[in-house]
Design an enzyme around this catalytic site. Structure first.
Site, PDB file in Angstrom:
ATOM      1  N   GLY A  45       0.817  -1.266   0.233  1.00 61.05           N
ATOM      2  CA  GLY A  45       0.162   0.037  -0.212  1.00 61.05           C
ATOM      3  C   GLY A  45       0.835   1.167   0.100  1.00 61.05           C
ATOM      4  O   GLY A  45       0.226   2.240   0.981  1.00 61.05           O
ATOM      5  N   SER A  47       2.171   3.448  -2.358  1.00 63.56           N
ATOM      6  CA  SER A  47       1.735   4.258  -2.852  1.00 63.56           C
ATOM      7  C   SER A  47       0.507   5.883  -2.944  1.00 63.56           C
ATOM      8  O   SER A  47       1.229   6.825  -3.308  1.00 63.56           O
ATOM      9  CB  SER A  47       1.015   4.044  -4.924  1.00 63.56           C
ATOM     10  OG  SER A  47      -0.347   2.898  -4.460  1.00 63.56           O
ATOM     11  N   SER A  48       0.022   5.491  -1.698  1.00 62.92           N
ATOM     12  CA  SER A  48      -0.796   7.231  -1.306  1.00 62.92           C
ATOM     13  C   SER A  48      -0.726   6.440   0.445  1.00 62.92           C
ATOM     14  O   SER A  48      -0.302   5.147   0.761  1.00 62.92           O
ATOM     15  CB  SER A  48      -1.247   6.778  -1.510  1.00 62.92           C
ATOM     16  OG  SER A  48      -2.697   5.643  -1.436  1.00 62.92           O
ATOM     17  N   GLY A  49      -0.972   8.044   1.090  1.00 68.49           N
ATOM     18  CA  GLY A  49      -1.435   7.821   1.969  1.00 68.49           C
ATOM     19  C   GLY A  49      -0.332   7.056   3.487  1.00 68.49           C
ATOM     20  O   GLY A  49       0.694   7.682   3.204  1.00 68.49           O
ATOM     21  N   ARG A  70      -1.590  -2.105  -6.501  1.00 69.64           N
ATOM     22  CA  ARG A  70      -1.187  -2.123  -7.582  1.00 69.64           C
ATOM     23  C   ARG A  70      -0.771  -1.662  -9.071  1.00 69.64           C
ATOM     24  O   ARG A  70      -1.060  -2.321  -9.433  1.00 69.64           O
ATOM     25  CB  ARG A  70      -3.052  -2.763  -7.291  1.00 69.64           C
ATOM     26  CG  ARG A  70      -4.034  -3.642  -6.582  1.00 69.64           C
ATOM     27  CD  ARG A  70      -4.965  -3.849  -6.602  1.00 69.64           C
ATOM     28  NE  ARG A  70      -5.875  -2.461  -5.804  1.00 69.64           N
ATOM     29  CZ  ARG A  70      -7.087  -1.969  -5.456  1.00 69.64           C
ATOM     30  NH1 ARG A  70      -8.138  -3.530  -6.451  1.00 69.64           N
ATOM     31  NH2 ARG A  70      -7.682  -1.647  -4.644  1.00 69.64           N
ATOM     32  N   LYS A  74       0.013   4.714 -10.443  1.00 67.78           N
ATOM     33  CA  LYS A  74       0.145   4.992  -8.804  1.00 67.78           C
ATOM     34  C   LYS A  74       1.381   5.139  -8.679  1.00 67.78           C
ATOM     35  O   LYS A  74       2.142   5.918  -7.929  1.00 67.78           O
ATOM     36  CB  LYS A  74      -0.948   4.929  -7.889  1.00 67.78           C
ATOM     37  CG  LYS A  74      -1.775   5.494  -8.892  1.00 67.78           C
ATOM     38  CD  LYS A  74      -3.352   5.113  -7.484  1.00 67.78           C
ATOM     39  CE  LYS A  74      -4.614   5.486  -7.761  1.00 67.78           C
ATOM     40  NZ  LYS A  74      -5.731   5.163  -6.972  1.00 67.78           N
ATOM     41  N   ASP A  96      -1.809  -7.375  -6.819  1.00 64.00           N
ATOM     42  CA  ASP A  96      -2.440  -7.457  -6.100  1.00 64.00           C
ATOM     43  C   ASP A  96      -2.599  -8.724  -4.831  1.00 64.00           C
ATOM     44  O   ASP A  96      -2.124  -9.719  -4.780  1.00 64.00           O
ATOM     45  CB  ASP A  96      -3.671  -8.170  -6.559  1.00 64.00           C
ATOM     46  CG  ASP A  96      -4.617  -8.064  -5.919  1.00 64.00           C
ATOM     47  OD1 ASP A  96      -4.775  -8.261  -4.674  1.00 64.00           O
ATOM     48  OD2 ASP A  96      -5.964  -7.892  -6.153  1.00 64.00           O
ATOM     49  N   SER A 173      -2.976  -2.880  11.861  1.00 64.80           N
ATOM     50  CA  SER A 173      -4.285  -2.777  11.998  1.00 64.80           C
ATOM     51  C   SER A 173      -5.318  -1.484  12.189  1.00 64.80           C
ATOM     52  O   SER A 173      -5.021  -0.727  10.995  1.00 64.80           O
ATOM     53  CB  SER A 173      -4.550  -3.348  13.492  1.00 64.80           C
ATOM     54  OG  SER A 173      -5.539  -3.878  13.807  1.00 64.80           O
ATOM     55  N   TYR A 187     -15.009  -5.092   8.108  1.00 63.18           N
ATOM     56  CA  TYR A 187     -13.548  -4.019   8.726  1.00 63.18           C
ATOM     57  C   TYR A 187     -13.340  -4.827   9.929  1.00 63.18           C
ATOM     58  O   TYR A 187     -12.564  -4.917  10.243  1.00 63.18           O
ATOM     59  CB  TYR A 187     -13.841  -2.265   8.543  1.00 63.18           C
ATOM     60  CG  TYR A 187     -12.451  -1.781   8.792  1.00 63.18           C
ATOM     61  CD1 TYR A 187     -11.832  -1.981   7.714  1.00 63.18           C
ATOM     62  CD2 TYR A 187     -12.510  -1.077   9.455  1.00 63.18           C
ATOM     63  CE1 TYR A 187     -10.771  -1.138   7.599  1.00 63.18           C
ATOM     64  CE2 TYR A 187     -11.170  -0.485   9.805  1.00 63.18           C
ATOM     65  CZ  TYR A 187     -10.611  -0.065   8.527  1.00 63.18           C
ATOM     66  OH  TYR A 187      -9.503   0.306   8.769  1.00 63.18           O
ATOM     67  N   LYS A 191     -10.171  -6.229  10.660  1.00 63.13           N
ATOM     68  CA  LYS A 191      -9.047  -5.983  11.776  1.00 63.13           C
ATOM     69  C   LYS A 191      -8.187  -7.090  13.319  1.00 63.13           C
ATOM     70  O   LYS A 191      -7.907  -6.711  13.458  1.00 63.13           O
ATOM     71  CB  LYS A 191      -9.042  -4.155  11.415  1.00 63.13           C
ATOM     72  CG  LYS A 191      -8.623  -3.917  10.240  1.00 63.13           C
ATOM     73  CD  LYS A 191      -7.424  -3.690   9.691  1.00 63.13           C
ATOM     74  CE  LYS A 191      -7.221  -2.560   8.554  1.00 63.13           C
ATOM     75  NZ  LYS A 191      -5.881  -2.930   7.661  1.00 63.13           N
TER      76      LYS A 191
END
Length: 325
Positions: A45, A47-49, A70, A74, A96, A173, A187, A191
């Protein structure tokens, strides 16, 4: 009378000191320092945030950074951002996390990793009665099964590494992985599952010098949060609104600090620290000071938690009563 008062004072001091001494002998695993400089850090993850913020900070600390996500487009944008911020050229891998074969190919191409940050996550809020099962499966597959896929693919090389300095696997988490929240049913399940994974995994790999961290951020100001808020049930906003949102860079800083100290539980804000104490359970604890706080504070926080539950259920009852009018 004075002697009795002095004896009482000594006993009051002796009890906590004895508890501290006992905890210093029994807390496991032992304290550890995990360096980042000149080591390979891979972030999913990325590529951002939060993932991009973690990768950028790790690069700034001298790590060799890889990011996995993915979208290749990005990933390229993220690589440019890391290069501009740090001068470091991160490696990128498009996969993925739900596809184990794709993840395994990425692991083979990336080579041995010293710090694996399993950060990918998706969130679609909705009451279970209204939510499609495809969305439930999507969250479980990305957040939980995807984490199994990442660890399964990268762990063999981590165990076989020639650099025997301590290594780390960090799982992202959520505070929704510590307490159930209205509208977060699927969700929360995904988590909460990470905790069981992390606790058992730590026992399995501790003798390989690999240390597990479990990070519990609150709502974080990322590109996905605005979209998530559009779908939040109103009751969710009422119940979950007590913990403010953090910036991605703030969560990244807390995450890397937790990784470097080998902390198993990594809270990110004040509410997170309270939740960590209240939900400590049988989780590993390296710090005998924090173990002391947990032992002493858990009863008080259980009482506080019951008040929170009273407030939440009162809000739910009031909301539904008003909806029926």
């Amino acid at each position: 009378m004075a002697a009795l008062s002095l004896l009482s004072l000594l006993l009051l001091l002796l009890l906590p000191l004895s508890l501290l001494l006992l905890l210093s002998l029994i807390v496991r695993p032992r304290t550890v320092k995990i360096p980042l400089k000149n080591r390979h850090v891979l972030v999913t993850g990325g590529s951002s945030g939060i993932g991009l913020a973690i990768a950028r900070r790790a690069a700034a600390e001298g790590a060799r950074v890889s990011i996995l996500a993915r979208s290749q487009a990005k990933l390229e944008e993220a690589r440019q951002a890391i290069r501009l911020a740090t001068g470091i050229d991160a490696a990128t891998f498009s996969a993925d996390v739900r596809d184990f074969d794709a993840v395994r190919r990425a692991a083979e191409e990336a080579g041995p990793v010293d710090v694996l940050v399993v950060n990918q996550g998706v969130f679609v809020p909705e009451e279970l009665a209204k939510q499609e099962l495809d969305e439930v499966r999507f969250m479980i597959d990305v957040n939980l099964i995807g984490s199994f896929n990442m660890i399964k693919a990268f762990l063999p090389a981590m165990k076989a590494r020639t650099d025997r300095r301590p290594a780390s696997i960090a799982l992202m988490s959520s505070q929704a992985g510590q307490v159930g929240i209205y509208g977060y049913t699927a969700y929360c399940a995904s988590k909460f599952g990470l905790r069981g994974l992390a606790e058992a995994l730590q026992q399995e790999i501790i003798t390989d010098g690999i240390h597990v961290s479990l990070v519990f951020p609150p709502d974080t100001d990322t590109p996905g949060l605005a979209e998530e808020n559009k779908r939040r049930p109103p009751l969710t906003s009422i119940i979950a609104g007590s913990s403010g949102a953090m910036k991605a860079d703030e969560v990244a800083e807390k995450t890397l600090s937790g990784i470097k100290s080998g902390s198993f539980i990594v809270p990110c804000n004040f509410e997170g620290h309270l939740l960590a104490i209240a939900t400590a359970g049988l989780s590993p604890q390296r710090s005998y000071i924090m173990a002391f706080v947990e032992v002493v504070g858990v009863g008080i926080l259980r009482l506080a938690g019951l008040f929170f539950q009273w407030n939440w259920y009162s809000s739910i009852e009031k909301w539904h009563a008003q909806s029926k009018q």
